[in-house]
Design a protein around this motif. Structure first.
Motif, PDB file in Angstrom:
ATOM      1  N   GLU A 281     -25.515  50.149 -10.724  1.00 27.30           N
ATOM      2  CA  GLU A 281     -24.051  49.592 -11.345  1.00 27.30           C
ATOM      3  C   GLU A 281     -23.356  48.905 -10.285  1.00 27.30           C
ATOM      4  OE1 GLU A 281     -21.658  53.113 -13.295  1.00 27.30           O
ATOM      5  OE2 GLU A 281     -20.658  53.154 -11.610  1.00 27.30           O
ATOM      6  N   VAL A 282     -22.849  48.201 -10.894  1.00 22.02           N
ATOM      7  CA  VAL A 282     -21.658  47.621  -9.492  1.00 22.02           C
ATOM      8  C   VAL A 282     -20.393  47.228  -9.966  1.00 22.02           C
ATOM      9  CG1 VAL A 282     -21.628  45.143  -8.513  1.00 22.02           C
ATOM     10  CG2 VAL A 282     -23.845  45.968  -8.765  1.00 22.02           C
ATOM     11  N   ALA A 283     -19.580  47.322  -9.482  1.00 18.30           N
ATOM     12  CA  ALA A 283     -18.122  47.424  -9.523  1.00 18.30           C
ATOM     13  C   ALA A 283     -18.112  46.101  -8.576  1.00 18.30           C
ATOM     14  CB  ALA A 283     -17.455  48.934  -9.039  1.00 18.30           C
ATOM     15  N   VAL A 284     -17.035  45.218  -9.229  1.00 18.39           N
ATOM     16  CA  VAL A 284     -16.193  43.943  -8.346  1.00 18.39           C
ATOM     17  C   VAL A 284     -14.696  44.088  -9.322  1.00 18.39           C
ATOM     18  CG1 VAL A 284     -18.274  42.857  -9.145  1.00 18.39           C
ATOM     19  CG2 VAL A 284     -16.660  42.507 -10.494  1.00 18.39           C
ATOM     20  N   SER A 285     -13.877  43.249  -7.805  1.00 19.87           N
ATOM     21  CA  SER A 285     -12.783  43.316  -7.930  1.00 19.87           C
ATOM     22  C   SER A 285     -12.675  42.162  -8.463  1.00 19.87           C
ATOM     23  CB  SER A 285     -11.809  43.737  -6.342  1.00 19.87           C
ATOM     24  OG  SER A 285     -13.042  42.666  -6.052  1.00 19.87           O
ATOM     25  N   LEU A 286     -11.604  41.582  -9.293  1.00 23.49           N
ATOM     26  CA  LEU A 286     -10.895  40.614  -9.689  1.00 23.49           C
ATOM     27  C   LEU A 286      -9.883  40.180  -9.362  1.00 23.49           C
ATOM     28  CD1 LEU A 286     -11.022  37.843 -11.264  1.00 23.49           C
ATOM     29  CD2 LEU A 286     -11.139  38.820 -13.137  1.00 23.49           C
ATOM     30  N   ASP A 287      -8.780  39.027  -8.402  1.00 23.52           N
ATOM     31  CA  ASP A 287      -7.378  39.044  -8.796  1.00 23.52           C
ATOM     32  C   ASP A 287      -7.759  37.338  -8.654  1.00 23.52           C
ATOM     33  OD1 ASP A 287      -5.442  39.525  -5.632  1.00 23.52           O
ATOM     34  OD2 ASP A 287      -5.496  37.364  -6.223  1.00 23.52           O
ATOM     35  N   ILE A 288      -6.467  37.212  -9.610  1.00 25.82           N
ATOM     36  CA  ILE A 288      -6.105  35.496 -10.733  1.00 25.82           C
ATOM     37  C   ILE A 288      -4.717  35.551 -10.412  1.00 25.82           C
ATOM     38  CG2 ILE A 288      -6.411  36.800 -13.333  1.00 25.82           C
ATOM     39  CD1 ILE A 288      -7.552  34.993 -13.424  1.00 25.82           C
ATOM     40  N   ARG A 289      -4.288  34.421  -9.963  1.00 29.55           N
ATOM     41  CA  ARG A 289      -2.575  34.212  -9.803  1.00 29.55           C
ATOM     42  C   ARG A 289      -3.099  32.781 -10.307  1.00 29.55           C
ATOM     43  NH1 ARG A 289      -1.801  36.684  -4.180  1.00 29.55           N
ATOM     44  NH2 ARG A 289      -3.009  38.144  -3.698  1.00 29.55           N
ATOM     45  N   HIS A 290      -1.218  32.172 -11.261  1.00 30.52           N
ATOM     46  CA  HIS A 290      -1.255  30.627 -10.571  1.00 30.52           C
ATOM     47  C   HIS A 290       0.334  31.136 -10.891  1.00 30.52           C
ATOM     48  CE1 HIS A 290      -0.906  27.060 -13.336  1.00 30.52           C
ATOM     49  NE2 HIS A 290      -1.613  26.663 -13.069  1.00 30.52           N
ATOM     50  N   SER A 291       0.914  30.215 -10.964  1.00 29.86           N
ATOM     51  CA  SER A 291       2.539  30.034 -10.940  1.00 29.86           C
ATOM     52  C   SER A 291       3.003  29.943 -12.809  1.00 29.86           C
ATOM     53  CB  SER A 291       3.242  28.992  -9.890  1.00 29.86           C
ATOM     54  OG  SER A 291       2.348  27.599 -10.539  1.00 29.86           O
ATOM     55  N   ASP A 292       1.708  29.345 -13.313  1.00 31.20           N
ATOM     56  CA  ASP A 292       2.230  30.071 -14.692  1.00 31.20           C
ATOM     57  C   ASP A 292       2.017  31.078 -15.393  1.00 31.20           C
ATOM     58  OD1 ASP A 292       2.330  29.617 -17.556  1.00 31.20           O
ATOM     59  OD2 ASP A 292       2.813  27.423 -17.510  1.00 31.20           O
ATOM     60  N   SER A 315     -27.933  43.119 -21.324  1.00 35.55           N
ATOM     61  CA  SER A 315     -27.919  44.585 -21.469  1.00 35.55           C
ATOM     62  C   SER A 315     -27.409  45.415 -20.807  1.00 35.55           C
ATOM     63  CB  SER A 315     -29.728  44.865 -22.100  1.00 35.55           C
ATOM     64  OG  SER A 315     -29.638  44.660 -23.074  1.00 35.55           O
ATOM     65  N   VAL A 316     -26.480  44.850 -20.276  1.00 34.47           N
ATOM     66  CA  VAL A 316     -25.274  44.985 -19.201  1.00 34.47           C
ATOM     67  C   VAL A 316     -24.070  46.206 -19.512  1.00 34.47           C
ATOM     68  CG1 VAL A 316     -24.256  45.336 -17.043  1.00 34.47           C
ATOM     69  CG2 VAL A 316     -26.829  44.270 -17.411  1.00 34.47           C
ATOM     70  N   ARG A 317     -23.666  47.508 -19.676  1.00 36.95           N
ATOM     71  CA  ARG A 317     -22.403  47.222 -20.415  1.00 36.95           C
ATOM     72  C   ARG A 317     -21.533  47.040 -19.715  1.00 36.95           C
ATOM     73  NH1 ARG A 317     -23.456  52.504 -20.230  1.00 36.95           N
ATOM     74  NH2 ARG A 317     -21.706  53.289 -19.417  1.00 36.95           N
ATOM     75  N   VAL A 318     -19.946  46.439 -19.365  1.00 36.13           N
ATOM     76  CA  VAL A 318     -18.997  45.559 -18.778  1.00 36.13           C
ATOM     77  C   VAL A 318     -17.771  46.243 -19.251  1.00 36.13           C
ATOM     78  CG1 VAL A 318     -18.083  43.964 -18.284  1.00 36.13           C
ATOM     79  CG2 VAL A 318     -19.971  43.638 -18.963  1.00 36.13           C
ATOM     80  N   ALA A 319     -17.024  47.091 -18.791  1.00 33.39           N
ATOM     81  CA  ALA A 319     -15.635  47.799 -18.246  1.00 33.39           C
ATOM     82  C   ALA A 319     -14.375  47.099 -17.443  1.00 33.39           C
ATOM     83  CB  ALA A 319     -15.741  49.385 -18.479  1.00 33.39           C
ATOM     84  N   HIS A 320     -13.801  46.647 -17.769  1.00 33.76           N
ATOM     85  CA  HIS A 320     -12.830  46.295 -17.387  1.00 33.76           C
ATOM     86  C   HIS A 320     -10.855  47.497 -16.654  1.00 33.76           C
ATOM     87  CE1 HIS A 320     -10.703  44.480 -20.053  1.00 33.76           C
ATOM     88  NE2 HIS A 320      -9.826  44.664 -19.605  1.00 33.76           N
ATOM     89  N   GLN A 321     -10.343  47.582 -15.870  1.00 39.16           N
ATOM     90  CA  GLN A 321      -9.726  47.831 -15.462  1.00 39.16           C
ATOM     91  C   GLN A 321      -8.126  46.971 -15.242  1.00 39.16           C
ATOM     92  OE1 GLN A 321     -10.298  51.279 -13.596  1.00 39.16           O
ATOM     93  NE2 GLN A 321      -8.159  52.433 -13.824  1.00 39.16           N
ATOM     94  N   LEU A 322      -7.234  47.191 -15.709  1.00 38.49           N
ATOM     95  CA  LEU A 322      -6.288  46.669 -14.750  1.00 38.49           C
ATOM     96  C   LEU A 322      -5.530  47.695 -13.708  1.00 38.49           C
ATOM     97  CD1 LEU A 322      -3.608  43.925 -15.032  1.00 38.49           C
ATOM     98  CD2 LEU A 322      -2.827  45.015 -16.733  1.00 38.49           C
ATOM     99  N   LEU A 323      -5.556  46.983 -12.918  1.00 39.44           N
ATOM    100  CA  LEU A 323      -4.485  47.555 -11.990  1.00 39.44           C
ATOM    101  C   LEU A 323      -3.649  47.136 -10.990  1.00 39.44           C
ATOM    102  CD1 LEU A 323      -8.078  48.473  -8.698  1.00 39.44           C
ATOM    103  CD2 LEU A 323      -7.636  49.685 -10.475  1.00 39.44           C
ATOM    104  N   GLY A 324      -3.323  46.381 -11.528  1.00 39.90           N
ATOM    105  CA  GLY A 324      -2.034  45.888 -11.169  1.00 39.90           C
ATOM    106  C   GLY A 324      -1.821  44.487 -11.633  1.00 39.90           C
ATOM    107  N   GLU A 325      -0.397  44.534 -11.945  1.00 40.96           N
ATOM    108  CA  GLU A 325       0.292  43.067 -12.557  1.00 40.96           C
ATOM    109  C   GLU A 325       1.611  42.504 -12.032  1.00 40.96           C
ATOM    110  OE1 GLU A 325      -0.113  42.615 -16.329  1.00 40.96           O
ATOM    111  OE2 GLU A 325      -0.022  40.259 -16.503  1.00 40.96           O
ATOM    112  N   ASN A 326       1.970  41.349 -11.754  1.00 39.91           N
ATOM    113  CA  ASN A 326       3.343  41.079 -11.345  1.00 39.91           C
ATOM    114  C   ASN A 326       3.129  39.120 -11.731  1.00 39.91           C
ATOM    115  OD1 ASN A 326       2.394  42.559  -8.830  1.00 39.91           O
ATOM    116  ND2 ASN A 326       5.137  43.111  -9.601  1.00 39.91           N
ATOM    117  N   ALA A 327       4.597  39.184 -12.719  1.00 39.12           N
ATOM    118  CA  ALA A 327       4.500  37.389 -13.286  1.00 39.12           C
ATOM    119  C   ALA A 327       4.975  37.550 -11.829  1.00 39.12           C
ATOM    120  CB  ALA A 327       5.915  37.853 -14.281  1.00 39.12           C
ATOM    121  N   SER A 328       4.641  35.706 -12.399  1.00 42.16           N
ATOM    122  CA  SER A 328       5.458  34.838 -11.204  1.00 42.16           C
ATOM    123  C   SER A 328       7.265  35.100 -11.526  1.00 42.16           C
ATOM    124  CB  SER A 328       5.225  33.168 -11.782  1.00 42.16           C
ATOM    125  OG  SER A 328       5.887  33.226 -12.936  1.00 42.16           O
TER     126      SER A 328
END
Ligand code: GLV
Ligand code: MN
Ligand code: MN
Length: 414
Positions: A281-292, A315-328
């Motif tokens: 099992e591996v957990a990663v973070s993803l931080d993604i940004r754009h002005s639009d 054959s690897v199960r993938v699940a994601h969770q949104l931890l935080g979001e801010n509009a521009s």
């Protein structure tokens, strides 16, 4: 020596003092509710009092210093930045904006000058979100947008945010009392290091921020099957780490091929994490940004679909969770024009720039108008102990902030 230069030397010394207050001995890490933050509050509170401010601390742990205006109870201008840091941080991201704001108030206090509005300096408790994987806990409390479910978030030792607030002297049940109740607010202004290369490339000490990019961050898990590294054949393995690695490369490729998009995998944990075990099992973070925000949302959808596609192929199960979001968030055109006038008066060519980094202005925008001034930082480097600014550039920022206060006095809010 000019007053701004003297104040800038003081501001640099103060950043050094705060830079030595850390929760971790080997590098600078200062988190909400920690011992280093308590010591930072003692220091910053003393500097605020010296500059004629009345100091208070709210439940979430923001330190507030109020320099009353000519007419008590009149409007207020909020100026500040944050005192928490990332792990192994530089000493200017956040604290510079706090000490520069205090210096500007000190300039008023030294000349016994009262403006037609109060200046309230805010040292926010948590902008980086390091301890609770949150963002903007301090400014959300002040803006009145605090999410009470966040009180159940836990840190790496299992301490909840509610417990941390209590240990720091606040009352978690009363965070709603932290929301601004001081009457008319003219705006929230912040001086911050640029954390990017634009000002250095253009040879300019400061720049006026026009908008702050939107951001979201996710926790994504890849669940395969752990097995013996010596016996499980390569064909048919369900190795969670190679699936995650493929995803990390997909994130990089997607961001590189979309103008203005930045996406980062900054955390990766491998379970069970032994040399002779196929990762299960591996957990990663993803931080993604754009002005639009539309571009950000579209690329996020695409990347989360890619993760699923990679997972099903392996054959690897993938699940994601949104931890935080801010509009521009757009900065106020009026406050930006006052900052631009102040920069021009200071004899510096005016440049406007978008912030790729997040700032408390994102949340303060729901309470009031936001204005920001960036200060050049060496090599555009930030979130790194190599972060550096010059005393000359800090002097320009203090001079500009002082001029901005005078312009707001004469030209008024919009
Ligand atoms: C805050 O510094 C962020 O943009 O991550
Ligand atoms: Mn930061
Ligand atoms: Mn910052």
């Amino acid at each position: 020596m000019s007053r701004s230069r003297t104040f800038a030397e003081m501001a640099m010394e103060r950043c050094d003092i705060l830079g030595a207050l850390s929760d971790e001995p080997e590098h600078l890490t200062r988190q909400i509710g920690g011992d280093a933050m308590r010591r930072a509050h003692e220091q910053v509170g003393a500097w605020m009092r010296e500059a004629g401010m009345v100091v208070s601390r709210d439940n979430i742990g923001n330190l507030r210093g109020r320099y009353e205006g000519a007419t008590p109870g009149g409007p207020s201008l909020l100026v500040g930045s944050h005192l928490d840091s990332v792990r192994d941080a530089g000493k200017y991201d956040g604290p510079l904006g706090v000490v520069v704001a205090i210096a500007a108030v000190q300039g008023l206090h030294d000349t016994k000058r009262r403006l037609p509005f109060a200046v309230e300096v805010i040292a926010f408790a948590d902008e980086e979100g390091l301890r609770f994987s949150s963002t903007y806990l301090g400014s959300r409390a002040l803006a009145g947008t605090f999410d009470f479910s966040d009180l159940e978030r836990t840190d790496a030792s299992g301490v909840t945010l509610a417990e941390a607030i209590g240990q720091f002297g606040g009352d978690p049940a009363r965070v709603s009392d932290d929301a601004w109740r001081g009457g008319n607010v003219l705006g929230y202004c912040e001086v911050h290091i640029e954390q990017g290369p634009v000002l250095e490339t253009r040879g300019l000490p400061v720049g006026v921020v026009s908008a702050i990019a939107g951001r979201a961050h996710y926790h994504i898990t890849f669940t395969g099957e752990a097995g013996h590294a010596g016996t499980v054949p390569m064909r048919g393995r369900r190795d969670a780490l190679v699936a995650a690695a493929e995803f990390v490369l997909a994130v990089e490729a997607d961001a590189a091929s979309h103008e203005g998009l930045v996406a980062t995998v900054g955390q990766l944990t491998v379970h069970p994490g032994a040399v002779n075990v196929v990762p299960g099992e591996v957990a990663v973070s993803l931080d993604i940004r754009h002005s639009d925000d539309n571009v950000r949302l579209e690329r996020t959808r695409h990347l989360l679909e890619s993760a699923q596609e990679i997972g099903s192929r392996r054959s690897v199960r993938v699940a994601h969770q949104l931890l935080g979001e801010n509009a521009s968030a757009s900065c106020s055109p009026h406050l930006a024009s006052l900052f631009a006038m102040a920069v021009d008066e200071a004899g510096v060519p005016v440049v406007h720039l978008v912030s790729g980094a997040g700032h408390d202005g994102v949340t303060m925008a729901s309470l009031t108008e936001v204005g920001m001034l960036f200060v050049r930082c060496k090599g555009g480097i930030s979130h790194n102990p190599a972060e550096a600014v010059t005393v000359d550039d800090v002097a320009v920022s203090i001079d500009v902030l002082g001029r901005f206060l005078e312009l707001l006095t004469t030209l008024g809010p919009e």
